[in-house]
Motif scaffolding. Structure first.
Motif, PDB file in Angstrom:
ATOM      1  N   LEU A 146      23.310 -22.208  -8.503  1.00  0.00           N
ATOM      2  CA  LEU A 146      22.740 -21.178  -9.370  1.00  0.00           C
ATOM      3  C   LEU A 146      23.677 -19.974  -9.479  1.00  0.00           C
ATOM      4  O   LEU A 146      23.885 -19.419 -10.568  1.00  0.00           O
ATOM      5  CB  LEU A 146      21.382 -20.746  -8.820  1.00  0.00           C
ATOM      6  CG  LEU A 146      20.665 -19.620  -9.577  1.00  0.00           C
ATOM      7  CD1 LEU A 146      20.388 -20.032 -11.018  1.00  0.00           C
ATOM      8  CD2 LEU A 146      19.382 -19.243  -8.856  1.00  0.00           C
ATOM      9  N   ILE A 147      24.269 -19.590  -8.357  1.00  0.00           N
ATOM     10  CA  ILE A 147      25.216 -18.477  -8.377  1.00  0.00           C
ATOM     11  C   ILE A 147      26.434 -18.823  -9.238  1.00  0.00           C
ATOM     12  O   ILE A 147      26.924 -17.991 -10.025  1.00  0.00           O
ATOM     13  CB  ILE A 147      25.641 -18.119  -6.941  1.00  0.00           C
ATOM     14  CG1 ILE A 147      24.439 -17.606  -6.152  1.00  0.00           C
ATOM     15  CG2 ILE A 147      26.755 -17.082  -6.942  1.00  0.00           C
ATOM     16  CD1 ILE A 147      24.724 -17.383  -4.681  1.00  0.00           C
ATOM     17  N   MET A 165      30.366 -20.284 -14.747  1.00  0.00           N
ATOM     18  CA  MET A 165      30.996 -21.589 -14.556  1.00  0.00           C
ATOM     19  C   MET A 165      30.226 -22.660 -15.312  1.00  0.00           C
ATOM     20  O   MET A 165      29.028 -22.539 -15.551  1.00  0.00           O
ATOM     21  CB  MET A 165      31.042 -21.962 -13.072  1.00  0.00           C
ATOM     22  CG  MET A 165      31.955 -21.117 -12.227  1.00  0.00           C
ATOM     23  SD  MET A 165      32.044 -21.743 -10.526  1.00  0.00           S
ATOM     24  CE  MET A 165      33.135 -20.560  -9.772  1.00  0.00           C
ATOM     25  N   THR A 166      30.954 -23.717 -15.677  1.00  0.00           N
ATOM     26  CA  THR A 166      30.301 -24.887 -16.251  1.00  0.00           C
ATOM     27  C   THR A 166      29.658 -25.715 -15.135  1.00  0.00           C
ATOM     28  O   THR A 166      29.843 -25.432 -13.946  1.00  0.00           O
ATOM     29  CB  THR A 166      31.314 -25.742 -17.013  1.00  0.00           C
ATOM     30  OG1 THR A 166      32.343 -26.181 -16.106  1.00  0.00           O
ATOM     31  CG2 THR A 166      31.943 -24.946 -18.150  1.00  0.00           C
ATOM     32  N   VAL A 206      15.844 -32.530  -9.911  1.00  0.00           N
ATOM     33  CA  VAL A 206      16.857 -31.596 -10.398  1.00  0.00           C
ATOM     34  C   VAL A 206      17.713 -32.242 -11.480  1.00  0.00           C
ATOM     35  O   VAL A 206      18.008 -31.622 -12.515  1.00  0.00           O
ATOM     36  CB  VAL A 206      17.727 -31.106  -9.223  1.00  0.00           C
ATOM     37  CG1 VAL A 206      18.901 -30.271  -9.742  1.00  0.00           C
ATOM     38  CG2 VAL A 206      16.897 -30.289  -8.255  1.00  0.00           C
ATOM     39  N   MET A 207      18.105 -33.479 -11.277  1.00  0.00           N
ATOM     40  CA  MET A 207      18.947 -34.150 -12.268  1.00  0.00           C
ATOM     41  C   MET A 207      18.182 -34.388 -13.576  1.00  0.00           C
ATOM     42  O   MET A 207      18.756 -34.286 -14.663  1.00  0.00           O
ATOM     43  CB  MET A 207      19.456 -35.474 -11.698  1.00  0.00           C
ATOM     44  CG  MET A 207      20.378 -35.281 -10.504  1.00  0.00           C
ATOM     45  SD  MET A 207      21.762 -34.188 -10.894  1.00  0.00           S
ATOM     46  CE  MET A 207      22.101 -33.472  -9.295  1.00  0.00           C
ATOM     47  N   THR A 208      16.901 -34.682 -13.479  1.00  0.00           N
ATOM     48  CA  THR A 208      16.096 -34.822 -14.695  1.00  0.00           C
ATOM     49  C   THR A 208      16.019 -33.508 -15.454  1.00  0.00           C
ATOM     50  O   THR A 208      16.097 -33.469 -16.695  1.00  0.00           O
ATOM     51  CB  THR A 208      14.685 -35.313 -14.339  1.00  0.00           C
ATOM     52  OG1 THR A 208      14.777 -36.552 -13.625  1.00  0.00           O
ATOM     53  CG2 THR A 208      13.855 -35.525 -15.592  1.00  0.00           C
ATOM     54  N   SER A 209      15.875 -32.409 -14.719  1.00  0.00           N
ATOM     55  CA  SER A 209      15.850 -31.098 -15.365  1.00  0.00           C
ATOM     56  C   SER A 209      17.178 -30.775 -16.036  1.00  0.00           C
ATOM     57  O   SER A 209      17.214 -30.208 -17.137  1.00  0.00           O
ATOM     58  CB  SER A 209      15.505 -30.017 -14.328  1.00  0.00           C
ATOM     59  OG  SER A 209      14.221 -30.249 -13.772  1.00  0.00           O
ATOM     60  N   LEU A 210      18.279 -31.145 -15.392  1.00  0.00           N
ATOM     61  CA  LEU A 210      19.591 -30.894 -15.990  1.00  0.00           C
ATOM     62  C   LEU A 210      19.799 -31.735 -17.248  1.00  0.00           C
ATOM     63  O   LEU A 210      20.381 -31.263 -18.234  1.00  0.00           O
ATOM     64  CB  LEU A 210      20.693 -31.189 -14.966  1.00  0.00           C
ATOM     65  CG  LEU A 210      20.764 -30.251 -13.757  1.00  0.00           C
ATOM     66  CD1 LEU A 210      21.870 -30.673 -12.816  1.00  0.00           C
ATOM     67  CD2 LEU A 210      20.954 -28.816 -14.204  1.00  0.00           C
ATOM     68  N   LEU A 218      20.931 -23.571 -18.254  1.00  0.00           N
ATOM     69  CA  LEU A 218      20.979 -24.276 -16.973  1.00  0.00           C
ATOM     70  C   LEU A 218      20.507 -23.389 -15.832  1.00  0.00           C
ATOM     71  O   LEU A 218      19.903 -23.869 -14.872  1.00  0.00           O
ATOM     72  CB  LEU A 218      22.406 -24.763 -16.699  1.00  0.00           C
ATOM     73  CG  LEU A 218      22.935 -25.889 -17.579  1.00  0.00           C
ATOM     74  CD1 LEU A 218      24.379 -26.214 -17.208  1.00  0.00           C
ATOM     75  CD2 LEU A 218      22.080 -27.138 -17.436  1.00  0.00           C
ATOM     76  N   GLY A 219      20.774 -22.077 -15.928  1.00  0.00           N
ATOM     77  CA  GLY A 219      20.379 -21.185 -14.847  1.00  0.00           C
ATOM     78  C   GLY A 219      18.882 -21.157 -14.630  1.00  0.00           C
ATOM     79  O   GLY A 219      18.406 -21.149 -13.488  1.00  0.00           O
TER      80      GLY A 219
END
Length: 321
Positions: free
Chosen positions: A186-187, A193-194, A249-253, A263-264
């Motif tokens: 997240l930071i 950053m990509t 998390v990967m599904t959300s991305l 993305l944040g």
């Protein structure tokens, strides 16, 4: 004869306890630098992905694809093919479990199949030699044979137990470090950053906490760089870890990249959920601790307390009477 056997058993247990104590003290000094070794393996895996994708691009995705898998040893392949067991233990579920345990190459699948084929025969031969040649107990032959067959049966399931143990340890390591990795990601994302650069940076920093997670994130970075469809890379890490937290998390991305969501925001929500899940798991373990301590306290602490408190009184009583 009975006293001699009791003395032998006591000596054996004492020797085991001494060896276990020495190993427990010396184990931290014998550990290797697993981080450097794993990162070197991941670097070679990334190079294989790059070569594979380049070969597919050059061939246009048609037939004649170049196989870049590391082939297993010829002896293992010959034995597996002779018993016609190539597909017996290498189904899709077994391959997924091997990947979740960190064994991703084809040679690992063949070695696992080889161990399950040869293990029972080797265990039976060793147990027969030990029981009928070296030990020679006074039991009936059928009882001795049954013990040997039971040991061979245990050798058949030993690779499965080993695989399950390695898989559980790997998943536990990833689960402990995953919320911290999301905070770092997240930071990185909020700093501009990509996703690829963020995962690469997190993989570098999280290696001291979890080598396994650093390895998976490095492979994810390589797949995001070389695969044509980024969704496949996110799905691959979900399959390799087998954890619901990682899959969520990967599904959300995937959804964030598909619908243009920042993305944040997605990472912040998932980081908070994983942090709460880790806290809930810790509280659950803490709540289950008192019942688990009841039996050890009854067996070990209370007798020692009774001996310390009542021992002098008993000695004084028997000396005066």
């Amino acid at each position: 004869m009975a006293g001699f056997e009791v003395q032998d058993l006591f000596a054996l247990l004492t020797a085991i306890a001494v060896i276990a104590s020495i190993l427990a003290v010396a184990m931290p000094f014998l550990e290797k630098d697993r981080l450097g070794e794993r990162m070197h393996e991941v670097a070679s895996e990334r190079e294989r992905i790059r070569k594979r994708e380049r070969a597919l691009l050059n061939s246009g995705g048609k037939e004649g694809r170049i196989s870049l898998r590391q082939e297993p040893k010829e002896l293992i392949v010959n034995i597996v093919d002779r018993f016609k067991m190539r597909d017996a233990f290498s189904d899709k579920e077994t391959r997924i479990k091997l990947k979740q345990a960190g064994f991703r190459l084809e040679k690992h699948v063949m070695t696992f199949t080889f161990a399950r084929i040869i293990g029972p025969f080797a265990g039976l031969l060793i147990s027969l030699f030990y029981v009928f040649v070296m030990l020679k107990p006074d039991y009936p032959p059928m009882v001795n044979l049954f013990m040997c067959v039971l040991f061979a049966y245990a050798c058949y399931y030993a690779p499965l137990l080993y695989l399950q143990n390695v898989r559980n340890k790997r998943q536990a390591s990833i689960t402990r470090a995953w919320p911290d990795a999301l905070d770092l990601l997240l930071i990185c994302v909020e700093s501009g950053m990509t996703a690829e650069m963020g995962f690469q940076k997190v993989a570098t920093e999280i290696g001291t906490a979890s080598v396994e997670l650093a390895e998976e994130l490095t492979i994810l970075t390589a797949e995001l760089s070389y695969l044509q469809d980024r969704r496949i890379a996110y799905e691959n890490i979900s399959d390799r870890t087998g954890l619901e937290g990682v899959r969520g998390v990967m599904t959300s991305l995937i959804q964030a990249e598909r619908y243009g969501t920042p993305l944040g925001d997605a990472i912040r929500v998932m980081a908070e959920e994983n942090r709460l899940a880790r806290m809930t798991a810790a509280e659950k373990k803490a709540a289950a601790l008192p019942p688990k301590l009841t039996v050890p306290m009854i067996l070990f602490f209370l007798p020692a307390i009774f001996i310390v408190v009542l021992g002098p009184i008993a000695v004084q009583y028997f000396t005066t009477h």
